[in-house]
Write an enzyme that holds these catalytic residues in place. Structure first.
Site, short mmCIF file in Angstrom:
data_model
loop_
_atom_site.label_atom_id
_atom_site.label_comp_id
_atom_site.label_asym_id
_atom_site.label_seq_id
_atom_site.Cartn_x
_atom_site.Cartn_y
_atom_site.Cartn_z
N SER A 151 0.86 -1.19 0.00
CA SER A 151 0.00 0.00 0.00
C SER A 151 0.89 1.23 0.00
O SER A 151 2.05 1.17 0.43
CB SER A 151 -0.89 0.00 1.24
OG SER A 151 -1.50 1.27 1.45
N TYR A 166 -1.26 -1.30 10.50
CA TYR A 166 -1.46 -1.48 9.07
C TYR A 166 -0.25 -0.94 8.30
O TYR A 166 0.30 -1.60 7.42
CB TYR A 166 -2.74 -0.78 8.62
CG TYR A 166 -3.06 -0.99 7.16
CD1 TYR A 166 -3.68 -2.15 6.72
CD2 TYR A 166 -2.75 -0.01 6.21
CE1 TYR A 166 -3.98 -2.36 5.38
CE2 TYR A 166 -3.05 -0.21 4.87
CZ TYR A 166 -3.66 -1.38 4.45
OH TYR A 166 -3.94 -1.59 3.13
#
Length: 261
Positions: A151, A166
């Protein structure tokens, strides 16, 4: 030296076997469909078997596998299912992930570890299972392809959105990608990462439904909009196919220019 081939041949996945985790919704479901359309036999894995069966109903090349990738035995069974079905694993897309808490102050060490277990440890184990699988006769010229879905949050901060666990897991996935590429390159196993920006998915539905946060994404993205799932199709096929046969240890960012600011 490799022999030049046509563009269609470079991007074809005919005769190959792919595993896609987190395939019951969002980008994972799209990834499974795209790989199947390119000719691959796809083992689509997730916990929600009902959704996987619906997905499999759209293409006979997609095979649903109920799998909780946070469980080691399930990961092993997933690899064994693919091998027993076709005798090979050519492509692995480590897509399954969980988001965790947004504010670090709200996240316990135990919860932080759970996110890393799903987002980082599970991809490592599945990558090992893929790399250790027998290499069948007629293996692709580009070798095996492992694609870790990271990401932009593994590259830059997106506070106040994002999350400590995350972001740490996605940054760790990039480091893992480079290390495995270095260790397995001589064996012909390519390991790359795909780093999407803000795409409209089930996970980001609330983000885009809120006018303030949606405007924030548009304002900070050079193309002034969020991405649509199909805009990752080309990047995925590039990394999965022989089109990227000389590409390993790379992080392919598809973010509308978010990280170029």
């Amino acid at each position: 030296m490799t022999t030049p081939r046509s563009a269609a041949e470079l991007f074809s996945l005919e005769g190959r076997t792919a595993i896609v985790t987190g395939a019951s919704a969002g980008l994972g479901a799209r990834f499974a469909v795209v790989l199947a359309q390119a000719g691959a036999t796809v083992f689509a894995a997730a916990r929600r078997i009902d959704r996987l069966k619906e997905l499999a109903g759209t293409d006979a090349r997609i095979h649903p596998v109920a799998c909780d990738v946070s469980v080691e035995a399930d990961r092993t069974r997933l690899a064994e299912t693919a091998l027993s079905g076709t005798g090979r694993i050519d492509v692995l897309v480590n897509n399954a992930a969980t988001s965790g808490e947004t504010r670090a102050a709200d996240e316990s060490p135990e919860a932080f570890g759970d996110v890393l277990g799903l987002n980082l440890t599970a991809p490592f184990h599945l990558a090992r299972l893929t790399a250790e699988a027998p290499v069948p006769a007629g293996a692709p010229a580009g070798g095996r392809s492992i694609i870790n879905v990271s990401s932009i949050l593994g590259l830059v901060s997106a506070a106040p959105l994002g999350g400590a666990s995350y972001s740490a897991s996605k940054a760790g996935l990039i480091g893992l990608t480079r290390e495995l590429a270095g260790q397995w390159g001589r064996e012909g196993t390519r390991v790359n990462a795909l780093a999407p920006g803000w795409f409209r998915t089930e996970m980001t539905a609330d983000l885009f439904a809120d006018e303030r946060s949606s405007n924030w994404v548009e304002r900070n993205t050079l193309l002034r909009r969020g991405g649509d799932g199909h805009e990752l199709d080309g990047a995925l096929l590039f990394l999965a196919s022989d089109a990227s046969s000389y590409c390993t240890g790379h992080v392919l960012t598809v973010d509308g220019g978010w990280t170029a600011r």
